[in-house]
Write an enzyme that holds these catalytic residues in place. Sequence first.
Site, mmCIF file in Angstrom:
data_model
loop_
_atom_site.group_PDB
_atom_site.id
_atom_site.type_symbol
_atom_site.label_atom_id
_atom_site.label_comp_id
_atom_site.label_asym_id
_atom_site.label_seq_id
_atom_site.Cartn_x
_atom_site.Cartn_y
_atom_site.Cartn_z
ATOM 1 N N SER A 123 0.841 -1.198 0.000
ATOM 2 C CA SER A 123 0.000 0.000 0.000
ATOM 3 C C SER A 123 0.874 1.245 0.000
ATOM 4 O O SER A 123 1.995 1.244 0.528
ATOM 5 C CB SER A 123 -0.882 -0.007 1.251
ATOM 6 O OG SER A 123 -1.486 1.257 1.469
ATOM 7 N N TYR A 147 -1.140 -0.111 10.013
ATOM 8 C CA TYR A 147 -1.363 -0.801 8.739
ATOM 9 C C TYR A 147 -0.177 -0.600 7.801
ATOM 10 O O TYR A 147 0.364 -1.554 7.219
ATOM 11 C CB TYR A 147 -2.644 -0.266 8.090
ATOM 12 C CG TYR A 147 -2.911 -0.781 6.698
ATOM 13 C CD1 TYR A 147 -3.375 -2.069 6.488
ATOM 14 C CD2 TYR A 147 -2.729 0.049 5.589
ATOM 15 C CE1 TYR A 147 -3.639 -2.535 5.195
ATOM 16 C CE2 TYR A 147 -2.997 -0.397 4.308
ATOM 17 C CZ TYR A 147 -3.442 -1.693 4.119
ATOM 18 O OH TYR A 147 -3.696 -2.143 2.848
ATOM 19 N N LYS A 151 2.464 -3.480 6.361
ATOM 20 C CA LYS A 151 2.716 -3.676 4.936
ATOM 21 C C LYS A 151 4.203 -3.482 4.607
ATOM 22 O O LYS A 151 4.768 -4.207 3.774
ATOM 23 C CB LYS A 151 1.845 -2.725 4.103
ATOM 24 C CG LYS A 151 0.382 -3.116 4.050
ATOM 25 C CD LYS A 151 0.194 -4.441 3.343
ATOM 26 C CE LYS A 151 -1.257 -4.787 3.125
ATOM 27 N NZ LYS A 151 -1.427 -6.087 2.426
#
Length: 322
Positions: A123, A147, A151
């Site tokens: 991402s 998050y 990633k």
Amino acid sequence: MNVLIIGGGGVVGQKLAGLLARTGSLRGQPIGHLTLADLNDPAPVADAPFPVTCTRCDIADPVSVATCVTEEVQVIYLLAAIVSAHAEEDFDAGMRINLMGSLNVLERARALGTKPVVVFTSSIAVYGGEVPDPILDHTYLNPQTSYGTQKAIGELLINDYSRKGFIDGRGFRLPTISVRPGKPNRAASSFMSSILREPLNGQEAICPVDEDFPHYYLSPRKCVENLMKGAEIPAEELGQNRCMMMPGRMWTIRQVIDAMTAVAGPEPAKLIRWEAQPEIQRIVKGWRFDLRPEKSLKLGLTADASFEDNIRYYLEDDKPVG
């Protein structure tokens, strides 16, 4: 060629499965079998010219991973994850699924010794903080959310497992995928689809940021085309960093709404309500926007020509009938 899509029940997984079914081949070989795996049974693929199996898989459970990552699988798409706002709210769930789940898949591939191609979806949330604009291929990762951190760690694992010869990995930092079909999810970027999708469907939507807020977008159609191309890039062309930005384009909220108006007329935009949501703004305003995906463009991946195309693709591919 046997292909496994982990996260095959999600929007991107389902669209990728449909593209593979229409194409019938991958990496220059006919697809002999496709497996769609997800926490709940994925929807089947219509009219595929090869057998398709739909199964349950919890990537946080190594035993569950072992049931679907078998020695027959040659290409693994690792799409499964919990999304940004969910991972920020529930740190333990994000670590269990986004980090340990990815590690479970990679460890299973290593144990098999078959060196499958692994396509990992990262991402643009891996960028942020004190890094200069523009963001280039070698800009260091500095995520400002849990998050994004999970990633970024996944990317490092893809690189290291590839360096060690356990897998043939490649990772792509996805832009915000819009216009996504279905219902809003818990991603902080979910409104970037809902402020277009709901009005196009005759429903009201809330925009939690100002109209001059810029972001980096890609349509679902282009995303899955790029994921298919990404699996086909020869390993020797990837270089020492197997992970890269997927091409996208930057537009402001006003520009994407104007694109909707240009394609669908003035009525949908009237259904957008502007309400500031500080918890969403805190996450998305930490993301960086001026991204230059030179490496992936050189390798043949592409962005949408315009946001009008993103709107047209939604109307052609995903707008509910009736």
